[in-house]
Design an enzyme around this catalytic site. Structure first.
Site, PDB file in Angstrom:
ATOM      1  N   GLY A  87       0.789  -1.224   0.000  1.00  0.00           N
ATOM      2  CA  GLY A  87       0.000   0.000   0.000  1.00  0.00           C
ATOM      3  C   GLY A  87       0.822   1.276   0.000  1.00  0.00           C
ATOM      4  O   GLY A  87       0.269   2.367   0.091  1.00  0.00           O
ATOM      5  N   HIS A  88       2.153   1.158  -0.130  1.00  0.00           N
ATOM      6  CA  HIS A  88       3.015   2.360  -0.067  1.00  0.00           C
ATOM      7  C   HIS A  88       4.109   2.259  -1.123  1.00  0.00           C
ATOM      8  O   HIS A  88       5.246   1.876  -0.840  1.00  0.00           O
ATOM      9  CB  HIS A  88       3.635   2.458   1.319  1.00  0.00           C
ATOM     10  CG  HIS A  88       4.362   3.758   1.569  1.00  0.00           C
ATOM     11  ND1 HIS A  88       5.674   3.984   1.190  1.00  0.00           N
ATOM     12  CD2 HIS A  88       3.952   4.908   2.149  1.00  0.00           C
ATOM     13  CE1 HIS A  88       6.044   5.198   1.543  1.00  0.00           C
ATOM     14  NE2 HIS A  88       5.016   5.784   2.130  1.00  0.00           N
ATOM     15  N   PHE A  89       3.823   2.530  -2.357  1.00  0.00           N
ATOM     16  CA  PHE A  89       2.533   3.005  -2.877  1.00  0.00           C
ATOM     17  C   PHE A  89       2.023   1.963  -3.860  1.00  0.00           C
ATOM     18  O   PHE A  89       2.847   1.218  -4.417  1.00  0.00           O
ATOM     19  CB  PHE A  89       2.712   4.344  -3.584  1.00  0.00           C
ATOM     20  CG  PHE A  89       3.164   5.443  -2.682  1.00  0.00           C
ATOM     21  CD1 PHE A  89       2.233   6.163  -1.973  1.00  0.00           C
ATOM     22  CD2 PHE A  89       4.503   5.731  -2.532  1.00  0.00           C
ATOM     23  CE1 PHE A  89       2.634   7.202  -1.140  1.00  0.00           C
ATOM     24  CE2 PHE A  89       4.904   6.751  -1.685  1.00  0.00           C
ATOM     25  CZ  PHE A  89       3.971   7.483  -0.981  1.00  0.00           C
TER      26      PHE A  89
END
Length: 562
Positions: free
Chosen positions: A476-478
């Site tokens: 999720g990053h990124f």
């Protein structure tokens, strides 16, 4: 619209600009002169494999081969082991160097001054794709089928393309999508195309003009370079090779001012449908002349002149058709071929390559997470493999097995997430359901890097850190371009300093904190820690041989109250 071969050979087009390479504009006459020189040299071969980085040399070679009466073989990659596997399919292999060498050796007597142009139906090609068994599967095509597809697509896009616009390609012309959109389409419509290889935005973002047409893939659009916000606006952006997620479509639209046009199809079918994602669940619109239906299993079947004539072609794509509009939506595949970075990857082929290794007894390849399209493997190691795992650790074991697969496959097929188990999980019926395999990845997400080297000189320590590609902090990053968060880098420096120097865990101040270059999955970085006990501070620095400094700062700890 004039055919591909005819346009190249029409004397009226001799001075018409055709492509740009190395800053030089090549006209149709320039290209034709090289085709004339190369063609006679190829007459002794009936099946010619061509793999080029230069789109200009590629165009020269395929046209000369077709004029010489040969079938053109399009290898999916130039990896030696892959070429060995399909070597029975061709009797001559040409790459950029081989084409240049033959052109340089051509003499005036070689020039083909009396030639009969071949019909498009006689220009034969063979592409390769992964079948359900994982073997390289030959897909025969003719130039006539490709031209038929272009004929139905051109009216859709022509109104949006300004005069003088160029076709700028980031995808390879070795595959049917790139061949059609980067080579055959611009030649047939007399549009200039870029011939230099430019697989990354950094290689071509300075060479985009207003109105240009960009030929991209989902992998490109999920990893947009920040500087693209300042480039001229393209008129169209095409994407194919796999579905593009809505977030990437929206980000592309915002950054480049143009909503991507996705083309759905396959090597076997060519183009089937198109869409632009302006919201959730945008359906696919069949190309003109394409009929769609479902079989009893709910898988899409298609029929069109450029696909299978009057016959239906059955896909393995699960779909739902809107009878009122004729559009459809896609809902996954029924076979074991997946799309990774826009490329079709056979899970069976990955498993077969691993089982051939003396380090592996059995293996299953899969996509562990629908929201994270990195390829994963659950493997049972051989005794030799288990010994190596104990010696070098999970990270380097995965790297070793990636090298085994890399002998045969492109980078997209190299797994990034690994689980080593004593026995493959199965249910009461002896089957290996996906949810059990995925559970192995959900339960075992690593939280820390693997520290494989530790050099210490009093209060100065150097740690070598391997960062697993499935490290939890990358999630999720990124999305689409994972990097290690800065706060995690700071946390690791504090933890290691506390453990190695026996200083308070509570840090009172962080100064001179700088983040210079991102740390990406699979990296090996050095963490340098320098403790100054008199001043109650520790300098830290993350760096690597490849990138130099990644981040640095000074940690100051609080003295205990007296």
């Amino acid at each position: 619209m004039t055919g591909f071969i005819a346009n190249l050979h029409d004397p009226k087009n001799a001075a018409t600009a055709l492509c740009v390479e190395g800053g030089r504009v090549f006209c149709a006459g320039d290209i034709l002169a090289d085709i004339d020189r190369l063609c006679p040299i190829l007459r002794q071969s009936s099946r010619i494999a061509i793999h080029c980085q230069s789109a200009r040399l590629f165009l020269i070679a395929i046209t000369a081969a077709w004029r010489a009466g040969a079938t053109v073989i399009f290898p999916a990659t130039d990896r030696p082991a892959y070429l060995d596997g399909i070597s029975s399919q061709f009797d001559l292999y040409l790459d950029d160097a081989a084409i240049r060498e033959r052109l340089a050796s051509a003499t005036a007597t070689n020039i083909d001054s009396h030639m009969t142009l071949p019909a498009a139906t006689d220009c034969r090609a063979v592409f390769f794709t992964s079948g359900s068994t994982g073997d390289a599967k030959p897909i025969p095509k003719t130039l006539a089928l490709i031209e038929a597809e272009i004929t139905i697509q051109e009216p859709l896009w022509q109104p949006h393309i300004p005069k003088g616009a160029r076709i700028v390609g980031l995808v390879s012309h070795q595959h049917i999508y790139g061949l059609i959109f980067r080579i055959v389409w611009p030649v047939m419509t007399k549009r200039v195309f870029t011939a230099d290889p430019a697989p990354y935005w950094e290689m071509m973002q300075g060479d985009i003009n207003n109105g240009d047409v960009l030929i991209t893939s989902p992998a490109h659009l999920k990893n947009l370079h920040p500087d693209l916000a300042d480039v001229p606006r393209p008129s169209l952006i095409f994407s194919s090779g796999g579905p593009l997620d809505l977030a990437a479509a929206r980000e592309t639209t915002a950054m480049l001012g143009t909503c991507p046009t996705e083309i759905y199809g396959s090597t076997e079918t060519g183009g089937i449908a198109h869409r632009q994602q302006t919201g959730d669940n945008c359906p696919w619109h069949p190309l003109p002349g394409v009929e769609v239906a479902l079989n009893d299993a709910g898988c899409l079947r298609v029929r069109a002149a450029h696909i299978a004539g009057d016959d239906w072609y059955q896909t393995e794509d699960i779909a739902k058709i809107n009878d009122a509009t004729g559009t459809f939506t896609l809902h996954g595949r029924a076979d074991r071929v997946v799309k990774v970075e826009g490329k079709r990857i056979s899970l069976g082929a990955v498993e077969r390559h691993l089982r051939q290794s003396h380090l592996v007894e059995d293996a299953i390849a899969l996509i562990p997470d629908d929201d994270d399209r990195r390829l994963g493997v659950v493997a049972v190691l051989s005794p030799a493999g288990r010994d190596m795992l104990a010696e070098i650790g999970r990270f380097r074991m995965g790297r070793q097995l990636r090298r085994e697969i890399a002998k045969f496959e492109d980078d997209a097929a190299l797994p990034q997430r690994w689980r080593f188990v004593d026995q493959l999980p199965s249910d009461s019926q002896g089957k290996r359901p996906l949810h059990l395999l995925r559970a192995l990845f959900a339960e075992m997400e690593p939280l820390t890097p693997e520290i494989v080297i530790q050099n210490r000189d009093d209060d100065r320590v150097n740690l070598s850190l391997h960062l697993p590609t499935d490290l939890l902090y990358f999630r999720g990053h990124f999305p689409g371009m994972p990097i290690l968060p800065g706060v995690v880098q700071l946390h690791w420096a504090v933890d290691q300093a506390a453990a190695l120097f026996d200083v308070p865990v509570t840090i009172g101040e962080v100064t001179q904190l700088k983040y210079r270059k991102p740390i990406t999955p699979g990296s090996t970085v050095m963490l340098e820690l320098d403790c100054d006990r008199d001043k109650a501070k520790i300098k830290f620095r993350y760096h690597s041989d490849a990138e130099g400094d990644h981040s640095s700062g000074i940690l100051k700890w609080r003295e205990a109250a007296s």
